[in-house]
Design an enzyme around this catalytic site. Structure first.
Site, PDB file in Angstrom:
ATOM      1  N   PRO A  13      37.528  31.019  42.790  1.00 26.20           N
ATOM      2  CA  PRO A  13      38.347  31.323  41.618  1.00 26.20           C
ATOM      3  C   PRO A  13      38.587  30.103  40.728  1.00 26.20           C
ATOM      4  O   PRO A  13      39.716  29.792  40.369  1.00 26.20           O
ATOM      5  CB  PRO A  13      39.641  31.843  42.233  1.00 26.20           C
ATOM      6  CG  PRO A  13      39.763  31.073  43.513  1.00 26.20           C
ATOM      7  CD  PRO A  13      38.346  30.889  44.014  1.00 26.20           C
ATOM      8  N   ALA A  15      37.012  28.070  37.073  1.00 27.91           N
ATOM      9  CA  ALA A  15      37.010  28.489  35.670  1.00 27.91           C
ATOM     10  C   ALA A  15      36.143  29.728  35.453  1.00 27.91           C
ATOM     11  O   ALA A  15      36.583  30.710  34.836  1.00 27.91           O
ATOM     12  CB  ALA A  15      36.536  27.331  34.796  1.00 27.91           C
ATOM     13  N   LYS A  76      30.462  25.826  42.741  1.00 29.10           N
ATOM     14  CA  LYS A  76      29.399  24.928  42.325  1.00 29.10           C
ATOM     15  C   LYS A  76      28.382  24.777  43.457  1.00 29.10           C
ATOM     16  O   LYS A  76      28.687  25.022  44.633  1.00 29.10           O
ATOM     17  CB  LYS A  76      29.985  23.575  41.941  1.00 29.10           C
ATOM     18  CG  LYS A  76      30.845  23.683  40.689  1.00 29.10           C
ATOM     19  CD  LYS A  76      31.338  22.329  40.246  1.00 29.10           C
ATOM     20  CE  LYS A  76      32.075  22.516  38.920  1.00 29.10           C
ATOM     21  NZ  LYS A  76      33.403  21.968  38.951  1.00 29.10           N
ATOM     22  N   ALA A 128      34.555  27.827  29.784  1.00 26.71           N
ATOM     23  CA  ALA A 128      35.867  28.055  30.385  1.00 26.71           C
ATOM     24  C   ALA A 128      36.243  26.791  31.135  1.00 26.71           C
ATOM     25  O   ALA A 128      35.404  26.210  31.821  1.00 26.71           O
ATOM     26  CB  ALA A 128      35.838  29.254  31.329  1.00 26.71           C
ATOM     27  N   LYS A 179      19.025  27.238  29.197  1.00 22.83           N
ATOM     28  CA  LYS A 179      20.375  26.842  29.582  1.00 22.83           C
ATOM     29  C   LYS A 179      20.338  25.554  30.399  1.00 22.83           C
ATOM     30  O   LYS A 179      21.214  24.691  30.254  1.00 22.83           O
ATOM     31  CB  LYS A 179      21.033  27.973  30.394  1.00 22.83           C
ATOM     32  CG  LYS A 179      22.451  27.642  30.882  1.00 22.83           C
ATOM     33  CD  LYS A 179      23.424  27.423  29.738  1.00 22.83           C
ATOM     34  CE  LYS A 179      24.820  27.028  30.206  1.00 22.83           C
ATOM     35  NZ  LYS A 179      25.511  28.099  30.940  1.00 22.83           N
ATOM     36  N   GLU A 260      26.953  17.950  40.248  1.00 22.69           N
ATOM     37  CA  GLU A 260      25.752  18.781  40.338  1.00 22.69           C
ATOM     38  C   GLU A 260      24.565  18.085  39.660  1.00 22.69           C
ATOM     39  O   GLU A 260      23.821  18.704  38.897  1.00 22.69           O
ATOM     40  CB  GLU A 260      26.007  20.145  39.683  1.00 22.69           C
ATOM     41  CG  GLU A 260      26.967  21.042  40.427  1.00 22.69           C
ATOM     42  CD  GLU A 260      27.060  22.420  39.799  1.00 22.69           C
ATOM     43  OE1 GLU A 260      26.859  23.411  40.500  1.00 22.69           O
ATOM     44  OE2 GLU A 260      27.333  22.501  38.588  1.00 22.69           O
TER      45      GLU A 260
END
Length: 297
Positions: A13, A15, A76, A128, A179, A260
């Site tokens: 839970p 962003a 992540k 977000a 992306k 990451e």
């Protein structure tokens, strides 16, 4: 029917996870939420107000009674191994796992942990960010892109009539790599310790374009159908962004959390080597991001 009203769980839970949970809750399809911390509720703020998602956030995998039809994974990639107990409890061979994660290697990364479930990759197209009060600020309309597969309909059914738009693409690979290029160049923000406003500098614009062209060459070698205009389009997007817009990898660096770096930046270097493509900018950026994440020092 499962296809019309799938049972839905969400792991992570943060962003992105809070955004999806809030979109589902708003239309009466609140998912079961799982994470490390037992929050009493989740709060999503947006331009029209806010959405409160009631808790609890479940923290004990052993309390899961049965597998779910659909599991959103919003942790992540640096946290995937830590989610193994939840994935084992929530999934079976009939489950669809929708990866709300960065990168172009989502199925391979999750497959060892999902008990034979089908892993459905996605591309998340919304900014977000977690706020200091633990609420999440959604700065644009949420949108997901999914590949055209038989399992995709389950996510479409879960998110129908929500504020989260779902697009289905017959060329998902190209969209995912586009992306990834955007995420890769955002890694420069970590090295500068600056937000999106830094791209207004001519020297950063020049560096970003050179880096994106390097990434584009690798993406095409991997089968992505992307035009020569993509690097400029991505940089133009940063030019239009709010100057204070951050990115998750920058937030992680400022909080001294693991980065990451591999799935956002190292992947370009790795696939470049597979295809014998020179990646001189990656060869500088990747070690610096790796050291910023993992040390030593």
């Amino acid at each position: 029917m499962k296809n019309e009203n799938p049972t839905v769980a969400l792991i992570g839970p943060g962003a992105i996870g809070t955004t999806i949970a809030a979109a589902l809750h708003e239309v009466g399809r609140t998912p079961m939420i799982f994470g490390r911390t037992a929050h009493a509720q989740l709060e999503l703020r947006h331009d029209e107000g806010k959405i409160i998602v009631p808790g609890p956030v479940h923290t004990i995998p052993a309390e899961v009674a049965a597998p779910f039809d659909l599991v959103f994974v919003a942790v992540k990639t640096t946290q995937i191994a830590a989610t193994a107990p939840w994935l084992a409890a929530l999934c079976d061979e009939q489950t669809v796992v929708c990866a709300l994660q960065n990168g172009v290697e989502q199925p391979a990364q999750l497959a060892p942990f999902v008990a034979g479930a089908t892993v459905l990759p996605s591309v998340v197209w919304f900014p977000a960010q977690r706020e200091p009060d633990a609420s999440v600020w959604l700065r644009a309309k949420p949108r997901l892109t999914l590949p055209a597969t038989p399992q995709t309909h389950l996510v479409v059914a879960a998110l129908r009539d929500t504020r989260c738009q779902v697009d289905i693409s017959d060329d998902f690979k190209s969209i995912a790599w586009r992306k990834l290029l955007q995420n890769a160049v955002a890694g420069l923000m970590v090295l500068a310790n600056r937000r999106a406003g830094m791209f207004s500098r001519p020297d950063i614009t020049e560096l970003a374009l050179a880096y994106l062209r390097e990434c584009l060459t690798v993406a095409r070698a991997e089968g992505a159908n992307l035009s020569d205009a993509v690097p400029q389009e991505i940089v133009d997007g940063f030019h239009r962004a709010p100057v204070d817009l951050g990115t998750s990898i920058l937030a992680d660096r400022q909080a001294d959390r693991p980065l990451e770096w591999d799935i956002r930046n190292g992947v370009v270097q790795r696939y470049g080597r597979v295809h014998s493509i020179a990646t001189p900018i990656s060869d500088v950026v990747v070690p610096l991001l790796a050291a910023g994440s993992d040390g030593p020092g």
